[in-house]
Design a protein around this motif. Structure first.
Motif, PDB file in Angstrom:
ATOM      1  N   GLU A  32       0.838  -1.204   0.000  1.00 32.36           N
ATOM      2  CA  GLU A  32       0.000   0.000   0.000  1.00 32.36           C
ATOM      3  C   GLU A  32       0.873   1.255   0.000  1.00 32.36           C
ATOM      4  O   GLU A  32       1.714   1.441   0.874  1.00 32.36           O
ATOM      5  CB  GLU A  32      -0.935  -0.025   1.223  1.00 32.36           C
ATOM      6  N   ARG A  79      -9.916   5.023  -1.120  1.00 32.75           N
ATOM      7  CA  ARG A  79     -10.953   6.034  -1.301  1.00 32.75           C
ATOM      8  C   ARG A  79     -12.039   5.949  -0.223  1.00 32.75           C
ATOM      9  O   ARG A  79     -13.032   6.677  -0.275  1.00 32.75           O
ATOM     10  CB  ARG A  79     -11.543   5.931  -2.711  1.00 32.75           C
ATOM     11  N   TRP A 107     -21.942   6.150   1.629  1.00 31.89           N
ATOM     12  CA  TRP A 107     -23.222   5.424   1.569  1.00 31.89           C
ATOM     13  C   TRP A 107     -23.011   3.956   1.230  1.00 31.89           C
ATOM     14  O   TRP A 107     -22.273   3.626   0.304  1.00 31.89           O
ATOM     15  CB  TRP A 107     -24.124   6.051   0.511  1.00 31.89           C
TER      16      TRP A 107
HETATM   17  C1  LIG Z   1     -15.900  11.701  -2.753  1.00 31.73           C
HETATM   18  C2  LIG Z   1     -16.250  10.257  -2.937  1.00 31.73           C
HETATM   19  C3  LIG Z   1     -17.496   9.793  -2.562  1.00 31.73           C
HETATM   20  C4  LIG Z   1     -17.828   8.446  -2.742  1.00 31.73           C
HETATM   21  N1  LIG Z   1     -19.042   8.002  -2.300  1.00 31.73           N
HETATM   22  C5  LIG Z   1     -19.306   6.679  -2.325  1.00 31.73           C
HETATM   23  C6  LIG Z   1     -20.443   6.164  -1.650  1.00 31.73           C
HETATM   24  O1  LIG Z   1     -21.197   6.911  -1.019  1.00 31.73           O
HETATM   25  N2  LIG Z   1     -20.657   4.823  -1.695  1.00 31.73           N
HETATM   26  C7  LIG Z   1     -19.800   3.960  -2.341  1.00 31.73           C
HETATM   27  O2  LIG Z   1     -20.026   2.742  -2.337  1.00 31.73           O
HETATM   28  N3  LIG Z   1     -18.699   4.435  -2.978  1.00 31.73           N
HETATM   29  C8  LIG Z   1     -18.435   5.755  -2.970  1.00 31.73           C
HETATM   30  N4  LIG Z   1     -17.278   6.220  -3.516  1.00 31.73           N
HETATM   31  C9  LIG Z   1     -16.423   5.295  -4.282  1.00 31.73           C
HETATM   32  C10 LIG Z   1     -15.629   4.341  -3.401  1.00 31.73           C
HETATM   33  O3  LIG Z   1     -14.940   5.066  -2.412  1.00 31.73           O
HETATM   34  C11 LIG Z   1     -14.629   3.596  -4.306  1.00 31.73           C
HETATM   35  O4  LIG Z   1     -15.294   3.026  -5.418  1.00 31.73           O
HETATM   36  C12 LIG Z   1     -13.915   2.473  -3.580  1.00 31.73           C
HETATM   37  O5  LIG Z   1     -13.487   2.872  -2.299  1.00 31.73           O
HETATM   38  C13 LIG Z   1     -12.738   2.025  -4.453  1.00 31.73           C
HETATM   39  O6  LIG Z   1     -12.042   0.968  -3.836  1.00 31.73           O
HETATM   40  P1  LIG Z   1     -10.813   0.316  -4.608  1.00 31.73           P
HETATM   41  O7  LIG Z   1     -10.222  -0.693  -3.690  1.00 31.73           O
HETATM   42  O8  LIG Z   1     -11.226  -0.104  -5.965  1.00 31.73           O
HETATM   43  O9  LIG Z   1      -9.788   1.513  -4.841  1.00 31.73           O
HETATM   44  P2  LIG Z   1      -9.027   2.427  -3.774  1.00 31.73           P
HETATM   45  O10 LIG Z   1      -9.861   2.647  -2.575  1.00 31.73           O
HETATM   46  O11 LIG Z   1      -8.551   3.612  -4.509  1.00 31.73           O
HETATM   47  O12 LIG Z   1      -7.816   1.503  -3.323  1.00 31.73           O
HETATM   48  C14 LIG Z   1      -6.655   1.369  -4.114  1.00 31.73           C
HETATM   49  C15 LIG Z   1      -5.456   1.476  -3.196  1.00 31.73           C
HETATM   50  O13 LIG Z   1      -4.278   1.378  -3.989  1.00 31.73           O
HETATM   51  C16 LIG Z   1      -3.307   2.259  -3.465  1.00 31.73           C
HETATM   52  N5  LIG Z   1      -2.340   2.559  -4.509  1.00 31.73           N
HETATM   53  C17 LIG Z   1      -2.466   3.381  -5.573  1.00 31.73           C
HETATM   54  N6  LIG Z   1      -1.353   3.364  -6.311  1.00 31.73           N
HETATM   55  C18 LIG Z   1      -0.500   2.492  -5.708  1.00 31.73           C
HETATM   56  C19 LIG Z   1       0.808   2.052  -6.007  1.00 31.73           C
HETATM   57  N7  LIG Z   1       1.474   2.492  -7.063  1.00 31.73           N
HETATM   58  N8  LIG Z   1       1.379   1.154  -5.174  1.00 31.73           N
HETATM   59  C20 LIG Z   1       0.741   0.684  -4.065  1.00 31.73           C
HETATM   60  N9  LIG Z   1      -0.517   1.097  -3.735  1.00 31.73           N
HETATM   61  C21 LIG Z   1      -1.130   1.989  -4.562  1.00 31.73           C
HETATM   62  C22 LIG Z   1      -4.115   3.470  -3.041  1.00 31.73           C
HETATM   63  O14 LIG Z   1      -3.431   4.238  -2.097  1.00 31.73           O
HETATM   64  C23 LIG Z   1      -5.375   2.809  -2.455  1.00 31.73           C
HETATM   65  O15 LIG Z   1      -5.252   2.594  -1.070  1.00 31.73           O
HETATM   66  C24 LIG Z   1     -16.897   7.555  -3.331  1.00 31.73           C
HETATM   67  C25 LIG Z   1     -15.639   8.018  -3.688  1.00 31.73           C
HETATM   68  C26 LIG Z   1     -15.306   9.348  -3.497  1.00 31.73           C
HETATM   69  C27 LIG Z   1     -13.922   9.802  -3.866  1.00 31.73           C
END
Ligand SMILES: Cc1cc2nc3c(=O)[nH]c(=O)nc-3n(C[C@H](O)[C@H](O)[C@H](O)COP(=O)(O)OP(=O)(O)OC[C@H]3O[C@@H](n4cnc5c(N)ncnc54)[C@H](O)[C@@H]3O)c2cc1C
Length: 416
Positions: A37, A45, A63
């Motif tokens: 990470e 996010r 949410w």
């Molecule tokens: C303002 C906002 C409001 C939202 N509202 C909602 C909501 O109400 N309900 C809902 O369900 N979803 C919502 N979402 C969307 C939701 O937060 C995301 O879809 C979800 O958290 C994405 O998860 P993920 O694991 O795919 O990606 P991420 O959470 O982005 O996880 C990817 C991880 O990879 C890490 N990373 C990146 N590059 C590297 C690298 N080179 N090397 C090592 N690690 C790296 C990042 O730091 C991160 O921790 C919202 C998002 C935002 C920004």
């Protein structure tokens, strides 16, 4: 916190919802794994902060969408996180005179008509930009576009009709009282995570994968990549030999932008709990405001698309300053002295997100499956953008991580 081992069976890149979902699914597999990470925390996010002693704020997701099919609901119950089932404020409950109830009813009716046309148009299987389904000249069009910036993170001209239609929404939206990000932190607490460990290269030219990180290099048999699409499209993580089809798929699934702000509210009782404040602005460049979420003494604002981008680009504090101006335009200038900026997000400027959530560009709804497909039985892909029907969401991300972990286990079993 784990230090970086020199070798593991499986490396998971990213400790967001997808990476945590993948790690949990590998826990009892007997295989060694580590989550790499880039940040110094889990959740990606999903991130909850204590914005003030009496204000908990989700900087990212808040949410539990499609709550009856949301796997974080069961996790919240297991971890004793109280779930709040109050109705969300964004459709029916208007506050103030800025958006009178009859106008709001007409707007909702027009918006629902637009959603119906999306569903109808998708049946043809032909794709086009979603703005082609707006009724020419309808006075609500700019505000329908504003809703798109909240849902998709971008305006309708950049949204694929087929992708828009593929999203599943059961219209049940709950919340976690202590915060969605706090729930993710608890979910990830017992997992092996190497923090401050940004991956820059996945070398697949060798018998074992060689993964270069800011903490050194490690070898792995398989890797699950869960980073946001923009990280792959920008080649912040590179593959050797290159994987142009993945870079292309990620580029056609860019992250749109949604940003949030929280303002402390003095004399909070003067405004209703869980209210919604927005105006019949007839503009796309508008915020929507959630009054006193959970009864807390604050107002949360939400912005999306190009407008959110321009506010972020204007610098720190611009989102809060704009929010206060807009709220004052609805409720009168006296409200200004009752509002104090606490925190605003800047997801486009976040180096490890580079945006908020993914949308498929017109003509590219099939790219989610392309991005999700494994490569060589060694590289596996997860993250919200790879979810077929729950993309953009935290539960879609978590479930995609679990799916990728199962693919890994199947591939490992075939090899054994
Ligand atoms: C303002 C906002 C409001 C939202 N509202 C909602 C909501 O109400 N309900 C809902 O369900 N979803 C919502 N979402 C969307 C939701 O937060 C995301 O879809 C979800 O958290 C994405 O998860 P993920 O694991 O795919 O990606 P991420 O959470 O982005 O996880 C990817 C991880 O990879 C890490 N990373 C990146 N590059 C590297 C690298 N080179 N090397 C090592 N690690 C790296 C990042 O730091 C991160 O921790 C919202 C998002 C935002 C920004």
């Amino acid at each position: 916190m784990s230090s970086l081992p020199s070798s593991v069976d499986i490396a998971i890149i990213g400790a967001g919802a997808a990476g945590l979902g993948a790690a949990h699914a590998l826990r009892d597999s007997g295989l060694s794994f580590i989550v790499l990470e880039a940040r110094n925390r889990v959740g990606g996010r999903g991130y909850t902060i204590q914005a003030a002693p009496d204000v908990v704020f989700d900087v990212g997701c808040g949410w539990l969408h499609s709550a009856d099919r949301n796997t974080f609901v069961g996790i919240a119950n297991e971890l004793n996180f109280e779930i709040n089932k109050d109705l969300p404020p964004w459709r029916d409950r208007a506050v103030g005179k800025a958006f009178p109830q009859d106008e709001r009813a007409e707007f909702i009716h027009t918006l629902d008509g637009f959603f119906d046309r999306v569903e109808e148009a998708a049946k043809s299987g032909r794709d086009a930009p979603a703005d082609t389904l707006l009724e020419p000249g309808n006075r609500w069009n700019p505000m329908i576009d504003a809703i798109s910036t909240y849902i998709n993170g971008t305006e309708l001209d950049r949204v694929s009709i087929l992708d828009f239609d593929a999203y599943e929404d059961t219209n049940l939206n709950w919340r976690v009282r202590r915060g969605y990000g706090a729930l993710m932190a608890a979910y990830g607490a017992s997992l092996p995570v190497a923090f401050d460990c940004a991956v820059t290269l996945i070398d697949r030219s060798t018998k074992r994968l060689r993964i270069e990180t800011s903490q050194g290099t490690l070898a792995a048999d398989k890797v699950i990549i869960t980073v946001p699409t923009n990280m792959i499209a920008d080649e912040a993580i590179r593959f050797h030999p290159a994987l142009p089809e993945k870079v292309d798929a990620a580029a056609q699934l860019p992250l749109g932008l949604a940003d949030k702000v929280v303002l402390a509210l003095a004399d909070a009782e003067a405004l209703p709990k869980e209210g919604n404040l927005r105006g019949a602005t007839m503009r796309t460049e508008m915020g929507t405001y959630h009054l006193r979420p959970f009864g807390q003494p604050c107002i949360e604002g939400f912005f999306g698309g190009r407008f959110a981008r321009s506010l972020e680009d204007a610098g720190d504090g611009a989102i809060a300053a704009h929010s206060i101006d807009e709220i004052a335009s609805f409720l009168g200038n006296d409200i200004r002295r009752k509002l104090k900026p606490l925190k605003e997000s800047r997801w486009a400027h976040d180096p490890f997100a580079r945006g908020s959530y993914s949308h498929a560009l017109p003509g590219h709804s099939g790219k989610r499956a392309v991005l999700a497909a494994p490569v060589d039985g060694r590289l596996f892909f997860a993250g919200e953008a790879t979810s077929p029907n729950f993309f953009t969401t935290a539960h879609g991300a978590r479930d995609s991580g679990e799916r990728a972990a199962k693919e890994v286990l199947t591939a490992a079993a075939l090899k054994a």
